[in-house]
Enzyme design. Structure first.
Site, PDB file in Angstrom:
ATOM      1  CG  MET A  22      -1.907  -1.113   1.297  1.00  0.00           C
ATOM      2  SD  MET A  22      -2.880  -1.061   2.829  1.00  0.00           S
ATOM      3  CE  MET A  22      -1.671  -1.683   3.990  1.00  0.00           C
TER       4      MET A  22
ATOM      5  N   GLY B 152       1.785   4.203   4.290  1.00  0.00           N
ATOM      6  CA  GLY B 152       2.604   3.274   3.511  1.00  0.00           C
ATOM      7  C   GLY B 152       2.916   1.978   4.251  1.00  0.00           C
ATOM      8  CB  SER B 153       1.762  -0.380   5.644  1.00  0.00           C
ATOM      9  OG  SER B 153       0.510   0.142   5.259  1.00  0.00           O
ATOM     10  NE  ARG B 154       5.137  -7.655   2.368  1.00  0.00           N
ATOM     11  CZ  ARG B 154       6.356  -8.186   2.367  1.00  0.00           C
ATOM     12  NH1 ARG B 154       7.405  -7.409   2.248  1.00  0.00           N
ATOM     13  NH2 ARG B 154       6.515  -9.473   2.498  1.00  0.00           N
TER      14      ARG B 154
END
Length: 220
Positions: free
Chosen positions: A100, A188-190
């Site tokens: 993301m 921002g990440s996953r």
């Protein structure tokens, strides 16, 4: 403010108050500096709009179907691989990773209906989200949901270099409905999801997903 996620409402209000005060101060102390006042105003407007966009929570019609695995997040598929899962299953699984960016909606949704059989929060590092070791070394949460047919699916929120706060809304024993919110990651990440080896994968590397809408896999 239903279109703004609850994780961002207080922050947005505080930021807006700060920007208003900043613009008032600039106007008071630099009344003749029209260009400076205009720059501060434009930067303030862009900043608050960007922040509101990040915390947006659009209404979405959820795809509901037993046996379908829906995307847990908006983003881009960056990993599809067979790998060893060592925290809960201790065997090989198919991992799908969705990255993301700051432009994506950051609501995390449950990929299946079932019951939370396992949950754990892990403090950790803040490697960039696409780093190979981020799945096991970064700050993260791990959720295992068990479906009615006994199949268990693991999904994991992973913080990135900018994502310094993971929020979750689940606990062990809790029932889950497919597509409902189970968490939120700021900036921002996953999200990783671990599936049985016989799952039919419906997405490919680079494909863009919509949380709660894209069917990323189907169970055999």
């Amino acid at each position: 403010m239903k279109f703004i996620h609850r994780e961002g409402r207080k922050l947005i209000i505080a930021f807006l108050v700060f920007l208003v005060l900043l613009n008032i101060c600039v106007r008071i102390f630099f009344p003749e500096k029209d260009l400076l006042n205009a720059i501060v105003l434009v930067v303030s407007l862009v900043s608050i709009i960007f922040t509101m966009m990040f915390f947006r929570n659009p209404k979405r019609k959820i795809f509901l179907e037993e046996g379908a695995i829906i995307a847990p997040a908006d983003g881009k598929v960056v990993v599809i691989e067979e790998t060893y899962e060592g925290e809960y299953f201790h065997d090989k699984r198919v991992r799908i990773s969705i990255f993301m960016s700051v432009k994506n909606v950051h609501v995390n949704r449950t990929p299946i209906s079932g019951q939370v059989k396992y949950f754990k929060y892990h403090p950790g590092k803040y490697l960039v989200a696409w780093h190979p070791k981020s799945s096991t070394e970064n700050e993260r949460t791990t959720v295992v949901a068990k479906m009615k047919n006994g199949t268990e699916i693991l999904f994991r929120q992973i913080a990135g270099a900018l994502a310094r706060r993971i929020k979750w809304y689940v606990k062990e024993g809790q029932p889950l409905e497919q597509g409902e919110e189970f968490g939120f990651i700021k900036f921002g990440s996953r999200v990783d999801i671990f599936l049985p080896l016989n799952a039919k994968i419906n997405v490919s590397i680079g494909e863009v997903t919509k949380g709660g809408r894209t069917v990323i896999a189907e169970l055999a």
